[in-house]
Design an enzyme around this catalytic site. Sequence first.
Site, short mmCIF file in Angstrom:
data_model
loop_
_atom_site.label_atom_id
_atom_site.label_comp_id
_atom_site.label_asym_id
_atom_site.label_seq_id
_atom_site.Cartn_x
_atom_site.Cartn_y
_atom_site.Cartn_z
N TYR A 55 0.84 -1.21 0.00
CA TYR A 55 0.00 0.00 0.00
C TYR A 55 0.87 1.25 0.00
O TYR A 55 0.70 2.13 0.83
CB TYR A 55 -0.91 0.03 1.24
CG TYR A 55 -1.77 -1.20 1.40
CD1 TYR A 55 -2.67 -1.58 0.39
CD2 TYR A 55 -1.71 -1.97 2.56
CE1 TYR A 55 -3.47 -2.71 0.55
CE2 TYR A 55 -2.51 -3.09 2.71
CZ TYR A 55 -3.39 -3.45 1.70
OH TYR A 55 -4.18 -4.55 1.86
N ASP A 113 -17.05 -13.59 7.04
CA ASP A 113 -15.61 -13.41 7.01
C ASP A 113 -15.20 -12.89 8.39
O ASP A 113 -15.34 -11.70 8.68
CB ASP A 113 -15.25 -12.42 5.89
CG ASP A 113 -13.76 -12.15 5.80
OD1 ASP A 113 -13.02 -12.56 6.72
OD2 ASP A 113 -13.33 -11.53 4.81
N LYS A 160 -6.00 -13.89 10.52
CA LYS A 160 -5.32 -12.90 11.38
C LYS A 160 -4.86 -13.38 12.77
O LYS A 160 -3.68 -13.68 12.93
CB LYS A 160 -6.20 -11.65 11.47
CG LYS A 160 -6.34 -10.98 10.09
CD LYS A 160 -6.23 -9.49 10.14
CE LYS A 160 -5.88 -8.92 8.79
NZ LYS A 160 -7.03 -8.76 7.88
#
Length: 420
Positions: A18, A240, A269
């Site tokens: 990013y 999700d 995660k």
Amino acid sequence: MTHPDWLTAGASHVWRPYCQMKTARPPLPVVATRGSRLVLADGRELVDGLASWWTACHGYNHPHIAEALRTQIDRMPHVMFGGLAHEPAYRLAERLARLLPGDLNHVFFAESGSVSVEIAMKMALQFQINRGVAGRTKFLAFRGGYHGDTLATMTVCDPEEGMHSLFAGVMPAQVIADLPRDAESEAALDTLLAERGHEIAAILVEPLVQGAGGMLLHSPNVLRTLRRLADKHGVLLIFDEIFTGFGRTGTLFAMQAAGVEPDIVTLSKALTGGTLPLSAAVASRKVFEAFWSDDAGAALMHGPTYMANPLACAAANASLDLFVDGAWAANVERVSAALVEGLESCWSGKGVVDVRILGAIGVVEFEAPVAVGDLCARFAELGAWIRPMGKVVYLTPAFTTLDEDLALLTSAVRKVVGAA
Ligand SMILES: *Cc1c(COP(=O)(O)O)cnc(C)c1O
């Protein structure tokens, strides 16, 4: 800031995430982690307000996870999962099935969140095909949603807010709707599904919090509505929980706050407590049974090379051990209270339009996108590692973050926000 030689030597070769490589500030060199702190090359310590993209829920270098990893690496770092089995993965699958509500009992492992979402999508598509239902080739997802950066997951992210609008037209368009937050949007979604449900394999949603899309919260009622509409229109429901899973919102899984279960859930995660990449798409009995057949063609043809990596599974098992005594829940409440107290006054900050807290997530939202690089640098000067996202400055600290470190984080946010 001193620049270690590896940073200088590698800087022209590492392509950062990013990041506009030409104009971005240099990254902060980290040489060690300790508790909920990052140790920088010049010896400074920053309190980590993000738990490394929401992974390190127990803090860094937890001795129990470290010990499990040391034992496993000496015994067996990795074997392929095709045709072979090993204890860390089999134990983990059984434990996840036991922890997840309902009959979410069939665990398919992968390495990253995006890949587990792609697997869940593939499961949903083939579920329809295996049952002989033709034409259900699309997904319904929501504005504000985020499900990953790979090509297929980009199509189910928010089409405008997402970082993927550049690629519009490359992949097939999905159906993107507003979350059914009230009677009006619920009726609109019902109508949409009545019209286009025959094209849709599954609805995909992040339960309770749309994370990377801006830490947007919704009520558990939204999930009950989605369950009802999915059943009514014969589409599958995928939660999700890559961000919300493992305690972040106050319950072990966010779905438990709503008392509803999806047909497939994705996890990643915090699954390994922030140590190694691992993810899972966990299917309900109904989904699994659509693949259970004498016909080889009905099988799920998928198998990432590093699937169910024993080291990662050992770390996940050790991380789950740390959830057993329930102390995590008291810690999430403690973090939550510190975020409420510490961020409340941010309402008075310039350009602030919202302050919201859920579980161990604290969010200050601005009317316009913030200057991420500049703010990161100011936070670092104040001893905090906080990386805003779009219009939000947010904290998702490790559950074990000490009170004084939580105070440092919220104080840094108040200072940067210009709160009274
Ligand atoms: C982070 C995230 C993903 C993507 O996971 P990666 O491991 O980065 O591929 C997908 N969905 C949600 C909700 C996430 O927060």
